[in-house]
Design a protein around this motif. Sequence first.
Motif, short mmCIF file in Angstrom:
data_model
loop_
_atom_site.label_atom_id
_atom_site.label_comp_id
_atom_site.label_asym_id
_atom_site.label_seq_id
_atom_site.Cartn_x
_atom_site.Cartn_y
_atom_site.Cartn_z
N SER A 63 0.83 -1.20 0.00
CA SER A 63 0.00 0.00 0.00
C SER A 63 0.87 1.26 0.00
O SER A 63 0.62 2.20 -0.77
CB SER A 63 -0.92 0.00 1.22
OG SER A 63 -1.67 1.19 1.29
N GLU A 66 2.67 1.66 -3.50
CA GLU A 66 1.79 2.00 -4.62
C GLU A 66 1.17 3.38 -4.46
O GLU A 66 0.74 3.99 -5.45
CB GLU A 66 0.71 0.94 -4.76
CG GLU A 66 1.28 -0.42 -5.18
CD GLU A 66 0.20 -1.48 -5.37
OE1 GLU A 66 -0.95 -1.22 -4.95
OE2 GLU A 66 0.52 -2.54 -5.93
N ASN A 67 1.12 3.89 -3.22
CA ASN A 67 0.55 5.22 -2.98
C ASN A 67 1.62 6.29 -2.81
O ASN A 67 1.32 7.42 -2.42
CB ASN A 67 -0.35 5.19 -1.74
CG ASN A 67 -1.65 4.41 -1.99
OD1 ASN A 67 -2.43 4.73 -2.89
ND2 ASN A 67 -1.85 3.37 -1.22
N GLN A 69 3.96 6.57 -0.60
CA GLN A 69 4.23 6.95 0.78
C GLN A 69 5.59 6.41 1.22
O GLN A 69 6.20 5.59 0.55
CB GLN A 69 3.12 6.41 1.68
CG GLN A 69 1.73 6.93 1.33
CD GLN A 69 0.63 6.20 2.09
OE1 GLN A 69 0.88 5.23 2.78
NE2 GLN A 69 -0.60 6.68 1.93
N SER A 157 -7.27 -3.15 0.24
CA SER A 157 -8.31 -2.10 0.20
C SER A 157 -8.96 -1.92 1.57
O SER A 157 -9.22 -0.78 2.00
CB SER A 157 -9.38 -2.46 -0.83
OG SER A 157 -8.82 -2.52 -2.13
N GLU A 160 -6.56 -0.02 3.76
CA GLU A 160 -6.53 1.40 3.44
C GLU A 160 -7.79 2.13 3.89
O GLU A 160 -7.77 3.35 4.08
CB GLU A 160 -6.33 1.57 1.92
CG GLU A 160 -4.95 1.09 1.45
CD GLU A 160 -4.80 1.12 -0.06
OE1 GLU A 160 -3.64 1.05 -0.53
OE2 GLU A 160 -5.82 1.22 -0.77
#
Length: 602
Positions: A63, A66-67, A69, A157, A160
């Motif tokens: 996560s 891919e974001n 961060q 998901s 998140e």
Amino acid sequence: MAKTKLFEAWSFRLQQPAPFDDPKYAGSKSMGFSQYNTSSTAQKSTLHAPTMRALLAYAKLVSATENGQSVDGLGAIGHQGTTYRISEYRSANKTDCVVFNPVTGKFNAAQVEDGTQALKPYSVGAGNGIGSGLLFCLMPVLNEDDEFRQKFQEFVSLLESGWADMDAAFECALTLCDNVYRRIENSKQLGSDGVKISIPTTGNISVITQMAMDSGNYAPTGASYGEFTIMQMSGTPTAKASSFQKEDFVAKYALSNRTLTARELAMVPMLPDWYIIPKEVVRVCEHAKVTTASSQPMRNFLFRGEAGTGKTMGAQAIAAGLNLPYTLMTCSANTEITDLVGQFIPDTNGFHGSTPIEDLPKISDITMHPPSVYMMLTGEYDEEKTEDDVLQKLIEIAVGNLVEKEETPGQRICYVDTPLVEAIRHGYVCELQEPSCIANPGVLVGLNSLLDNCQVITLPTGERVKRHPDTVIVVTTNSDYSGCRDMNQSVISRMDLIYDMEAPDLNTMVKRVMNVTGFTDEQEATKMAIVVRDVAERCRQTMITDGSCGMREFKSWVLSTMVTHDPYESALSTIISSASADPDNRAELISACLEPQYSRTI
């Protein structure tokens, strides 16, 4: 009963990580089972704490990556080449470094506590590692399955969303845990859908050593997620082994200004062009030279390692670096102290009699029937005479203490130096090979006075020989061989430096073999090197100990392939046949290590 250490009963009793530590999620459930759960009875699925911790760590890492961060403190997952999966799993105040080979199912691992650089062994078991670090490394392999990949995307998901729907998260986690459990536990039945792993029953995972890491044996060639902080990416300085040029090494560490005779010069080894000088060899030469002026110069060294790791070549290279003659003695189970410090042979100088040399006493004659040899020496036959009696008589003759009677040609013998005594007397490098094979533990203890620098040893003739100050003794041994024993502690304590010689990394293996054999296909040689490494690892993992697979076998395989032009055929009579004499073991090595690289339809 679980088939692997990862899923033993104790692992299902561990505390679940938040937010799945609610008691209502505990125990088996009649929901959330995967497509691989084909139980004929009521289907059940269960959260597995080690798997959950690995899933959560992987989900957070994916996560964040891919974001866009920060991934600091989240570990890393990547690969080495096309075969190996590599990961760094972060948990409470430590990092688990793990390497996984999907072909063999074998792990290598080490733990590093925060604030330290020491690599500690990793073990799976109650009270030890719970296996989350291993499962974390498996995530990319598990993600190749459609069901796992779909459910994992759903799991990310939900993460998140802040776990907005815990019921859905729980059911998703159940399916993922069940998928992982079934595909590992039933890997043989599931074929390509299964995930084969191999963990010893002891739970002890093959350790990643610092030397292996520094030499580049374990170095990611790519990072899928996160940033590696301990196992450096290939191409960085820490992943490269130091190299030493031959022109800057040979004869650069002379211990004195002595002038060698023509014979001695011929005994100084010539290093072949293909030889890569190991750091350990250079360090030995440096220590020997720098300490020469001290009261206790460093002159005794020990090399331990597997077959083909370069121990003997290392001893020869030391002699080349010191510009000293090289001698060698190989020990066996029957080696005695007399074999090391003295040899008696027939003396035929000036003999013109009619008895041919082959009729003179031989060691085999003494062993087979000592009374007959004793009669040959003395003219007296006594059925009770033993080998020791014959040896004592030979010593008496050699030192001139025997009252001579009517002399016969068979009574002439003389004492000659062994290679070890020759090195002691004249200041050479002597390699003492495989002393751990000696059955009598007291044999090497008898050399302690010699191993004490600049001391003396008394020969069977009564002569006292003082150790030359240039004499260097290099003990080379392989403690993994069948028949090898632990060396006496008093001998080990007299070793000035002890080096454990690691197997060379793939690049070094390929370079050495290509230089030795003249083989020119580097891609093919690398492919073959992978098989050799996998066979050796498989033998260690499954306790196949009746053979050997290393650099010597690799060289033979390459040479044979240059003749047959068929690597598969040549492998059967080189690395496979050398690894084990047992047909079942060979069949396993073929299917697990050879055929994944060289498929063959029989």
